[in-house]
Design a protein around this motif. Structure first.
Motif, PDB file in Angstrom:
ATOM      1  N   GLY A   1       0.451  -1.080   0.150  1.00 47.68           N
ATOM      2  CA  GLY A   1       0.305  -0.234   0.175  1.00 47.68           C
ATOM      3  C   GLY A   1       0.536   1.645   0.503  1.00 47.68           C
ATOM      4  O   GLY A   1       0.302   2.423  -0.807  1.00 47.68           O
ATOM      5  N   LEU A   2       1.702   0.952   0.521  1.00 38.99           N
ATOM      6  CA  LEU A   2       3.045   2.360   1.465  1.00 38.99           C
ATOM      7  C   LEU A   2       3.684   3.161  -0.786  1.00 38.99           C
ATOM      8  O   LEU A   2       4.518   4.067  -0.851  1.00 38.99           O
ATOM      9  N   GLN A   3       4.664   1.583  -1.033  1.00 34.02           N
ATOM     10  CA  GLN A   3       5.061   1.555  -2.236  1.00 34.02           C
ATOM     11  C   GLN A   3       4.837   1.272  -3.795  1.00 34.02           C
ATOM     12  O   GLN A   3       4.665  -0.128  -3.803  1.00 34.02           O
ATOM     13  N   PRO A   4       4.043   1.603  -4.135  1.00 39.70           N
ATOM     14  CA  PRO A   4       4.312   1.519  -5.524  1.00 39.70           C
ATOM     15  C   PRO A   4       5.010  -0.073  -6.217  1.00 39.70           C
ATOM     16  O   PRO A   4       4.560  -0.031  -7.290  1.00 39.70           O
ATOM     17  N   ARG A   5       6.533   0.266  -6.543  1.00 36.22           N
ATOM     18  CA  ARG A   5       7.313  -0.501  -6.914  1.00 36.22           C
ATOM     19  C   ARG A   5       7.014  -1.670  -6.139  1.00 36.22           C
ATOM     20  O   ARG A   5       7.617  -2.569  -6.693  1.00 36.22           O
ATOM     21  N   PHE A   6       6.696  -2.011  -5.090  1.00 31.93           N
ATOM     22  CA  PHE A   6       7.278  -3.430  -4.069  1.00 31.93           C
ATOM     23  C   PHE A   6       5.846  -4.106  -4.449  1.00 31.93           C
ATOM     24  O   PHE A   6       4.723  -3.814  -4.806  1.00 31.93           O
ATOM     25  N   SER A   7       6.768  -5.383  -4.849  1.00 31.99           N
ATOM     26  CA  SER A   7       6.588  -6.314  -5.120  1.00 31.99           C
ATOM     27  C   SER A   7       6.180  -7.818  -3.765  1.00 31.99           C
ATOM     28  O   SER A   7       7.301  -7.733  -3.230  1.00 31.99           O
ATOM     29  N   ALA A   8       5.379  -8.113  -3.302  1.00 36.68           N
ATOM     30  CA  ALA A   8       4.813  -9.036  -2.375  1.00 36.68           C
ATOM     31  C   ALA A   8       5.386 -10.874  -2.977  1.00 36.68           C
ATOM     32  O   ALA A   8       6.323 -11.149  -2.267  1.00 36.68           O
ATOM     33  N   GLU A   9       5.476 -10.743  -4.519  1.00 40.84           N
ATOM     34  CA  GLU A   9       5.919 -11.894  -5.022  1.00 40.84           C
ATOM     35  C   GLU A   9       7.151 -12.502  -4.917  1.00 40.84           C
ATOM     36  O   GLU A   9       7.697 -13.340  -4.243  1.00 40.84           O
ATOM     37  N   ARG A  10       7.350 -10.592  -4.876  1.00 43.65           N
ATOM     38  CA  ARG A  10       9.425 -11.247  -5.011  1.00 43.65           C
ATOM     39  C   ARG A  10       9.653 -11.160  -3.733  1.00 43.65           C
ATOM     40  O   ARG A  10      11.050 -11.378  -3.391  1.00 43.65           O
ATOM     41  N   ALA A  11       9.327 -10.634  -2.331  1.00 43.70           N
ATOM     42  CA  ALA A  11       9.316 -10.730  -1.203  1.00 43.70           C
ATOM     43  C   ALA A  11       8.973 -12.296  -0.788  1.00 43.70           C
ATOM     44  O   ALA A  11      10.299 -11.895  -0.363  1.00 43.70           O
TER      45      ALA A  11
ATOM     46  N   ALA B   1      14.323  -4.991  -0.641  1.00 45.69           N
ATOM     47  CA  ALA B   1      14.958  -5.620  -2.049  1.00 45.69           C
ATOM     48  C   ALA B   1      14.293  -5.828  -2.907  1.00 45.69           C
ATOM     49  O   ALA B   1      14.042  -6.429  -4.488  1.00 45.69           O
ATOM     50  N   ALA B   2      12.529  -6.030  -2.518  1.00 47.45           N
ATOM     51  CA  ALA B   2      11.226  -6.256  -3.178  1.00 47.45           C
ATOM     52  C   ALA B   2      11.206  -4.946  -3.790  1.00 47.45           C
ATOM     53  O   ALA B   2       9.717  -4.903  -4.718  1.00 47.45           O
ATOM     54  N   ILE B   3      11.877  -3.424  -3.486  1.00 44.48           N
ATOM     55  CA  ILE B   3      11.288  -2.574  -4.285  1.00 44.48           C
ATOM     56  C   ILE B   3      12.037  -2.294  -5.197  1.00 44.48           C
ATOM     57  O   ILE B   3      13.361  -3.171  -5.344  1.00 44.48           O
ATOM     58  N   ASP B   4      10.972  -2.360  -6.668  1.00 42.55           N
ATOM     59  CA  ASP B   4      12.056  -2.307  -7.938  1.00 42.55           C
ATOM     60  C   ASP B   4      13.204  -1.112  -7.621  1.00 42.55           C
ATOM     61  O   ASP B   4      12.013   0.011  -8.754  1.00 42.55           O
ATOM     62  N   ALA B   5      14.210  -0.231  -7.346  1.00 43.11           N
ATOM     63  CA  ALA B   5      14.616   0.164  -7.019  1.00 43.11           C
ATOM     64  C   ALA B   5      15.906   0.155  -7.733  1.00 43.11           C
ATOM     65  O   ALA B   5      16.058  -0.745  -8.154  1.00 43.11           O
TER      66      ALA B   5
ATOM     67  N   LEU C   1      21.721 -10.152  -0.356  1.00 43.58           N
ATOM     68  CA  LEU C   1      21.875  -8.810  -1.427  1.00 43.58           C
ATOM     69  C   LEU C   1      22.429  -8.983  -2.570  1.00 43.58           C
ATOM     70  O   LEU C   1      22.237  -8.889  -3.823  1.00 43.58           O
ATOM     71  N   ILE C   2      23.592 -10.098  -2.547  1.00 40.26           N
ATOM     72  CA  ILE C   2      24.243  -9.741  -3.693  1.00 40.26           C
ATOM     73  C   ILE C   2      23.755 -10.376  -5.058  1.00 40.26           C
ATOM     74  O   ILE C   2      23.556 -10.197  -5.856  1.00 40.26           O
ATOM     75  N   ASP C   3      23.268 -11.907  -4.143  1.00 45.67           N
ATOM     76  CA  ASP C   3      22.573 -12.693  -5.155  1.00 45.67           C
ATOM     77  C   ASP C   3      20.985 -12.573  -6.177  1.00 45.67           C
ATOM     78  O   ASP C   3      20.876 -11.891  -6.556  1.00 45.67           O
ATOM     79  N   GLU C   4      20.405 -11.780  -5.466  1.00 49.57           N
ATOM     80  CA  GLU C   4      19.171 -11.099  -5.308  1.00 49.57           C
ATOM     81  C   GLU C   4      18.994 -10.398  -5.521  1.00 49.57           C
ATOM     82  O   GLU C   4      17.427  -9.403  -6.060  1.00 49.57           O
ATOM     83  N   TRP C   5      19.699  -9.040  -5.468  1.00 47.84           N
ATOM     84  CA  TRP C   5      19.580  -7.264  -6.806  1.00 47.84           C
ATOM     85  C   TRP C   5      20.244  -6.764  -6.732  1.00 47.84           C
ATOM     86  O   TRP C   5      20.193  -5.864  -7.377  1.00 47.84           O
TER      87      TRP C   5
END
Length: 299
Positions: free
Chosen positions: A110-120, A152-156, A180-184
């Motif tokens: 709800g707060l971050q439009p680029r957040f992906s719950a599936e990615r989290a 890291a689930a935010i498409d930033a 961090l390194i592997d997934e982002w």
């Protein structure tokens, strides 16, 4: 991290004569630097060197003098738009203890439009944390893993981490950085990490920025660092001759052998007195910065 006109479009951060002040205290003094995409940058400095102040300026939490653009935006004037493309974990970051992990994912959606719950959810599978777990029932290391999964689930395009593994044990720190390194990190995104665990992050970094009492004393890729700074391992008998060449730092290696670090190649006659070795990031950090605690002790 010098930048030419041809790759200006790859810049994520551009700072010119950036200064930060708290009344009469200067936290950062006329720092000029660029941060391109696709880098993992270590921000190093003793306590009070200005690291946290700089990071807060980058995310628009502190006003700064000079010119600063982050992702092409003014951090203070366009902070809302900036935070859609940037993620930040401060050194005092906490998650609400009463919440379940899935509730936090719902909140983030709800707060971050680029957040992906599936990615989290995908990232959480790398941990031992379940979606129904409450934060209050998790260890500190698990909470940190959850925090990274959410961020890291935010498409930033830029992630800023201020002492993200503070207080964690060695295994928890290792798991955090692996995730961090592997997934982002994907060659396009950039991570700026402030940490005191220099030895642990050295192999992860592509670049390093060093602050010393508010001054940016080094801003370089590790590749260029290895070319610029030279260390000589030498016998004690040659110590006086080595010292006459005014190295940045003289120190003892493990095993008791002496070593010295030079900025650039030492004279040929001096270089012949020792064996060239690669200076560690820790040794270079000690050579270029002053330790306030030691200064106070020796005053």
């Amino acid at each position: 991290m010098s930048t030419t006109t041809s790759n200006m479009q790859d810049l994520l951060v551009s700072a010119q004569d950036l200064s930060l002040r708290y009344g009469s205290k200067t936290a950062l003094e006329r720092a000029t630097f660029n941060i391109p995409k696709g880098r993992v940058i270590g921000l190093l400095g003793h306590n009070g060197a200005g690291k946290t102040s700089l990071m807060k300026a980058l995310v628009g939490l502190l006003p700064a003098e000079g010119q600063l653009q982050v992702l092409g935006l003014s951090p203070r004037q366009q902070r809302g738009a900036l935070l859609e493309q940037l993620c930040y974990i401060p050194d005092v970051a906490v998650l609400p203890r009463w919440a379940r992990v899935d509730e936090l994912m719902c909140l983030m959606s709800g707060l971050q439009p680029r957040f992906s719950a599936e990615r989290a959810r995908t990232l959480l599978k790398r941990t031992s944390v379940g979606e129904k777990d409450k934060i209050k029932n998790l260890s500190k290391g698990m909470v940190t893993q959850v925090h990274l999964a959410l961020i890291a689930a935010i498409d930033a395009r830029l992630m800023i981490l201020d002492e993200p593994t503070l207080g964690l044990d060695v295994l928890s720190r290792k798991n955090f950085y692996e995730m961090l390194i592997d997934e982002w990190c994907d060659g396009e995104r950039t991570v700026l990490i402030s940490t005191h665990q220099v030895e642990e992050v050295e192999t992860l970094l592509s670049d390093v920025m060093m602050l010393d009492e508010g001054r940016l004393v080094l801003n370089i890729s590790l590749e260029d660092m290895d070319k610029r700074f030279i260390a000589l391992s030498h016998d004690p008998a040659t110590a006086e001759a080595i010292a006459s060449a005014h190295p940045l730092l003289r120190y003892r290696q493990q095993g008791g052998r002496s070593a010295a670090i030079f900025d650039g190649a030492p004279p040929a006659d001096i270089a012949a007195l020792g064996e060239r070795i690669r200076p560690s990031l820790v040794d270079l950090f000690m050579a270029l910065t002053r330790n306030p605690a030691l200064q106070a002790k020796n005053a």
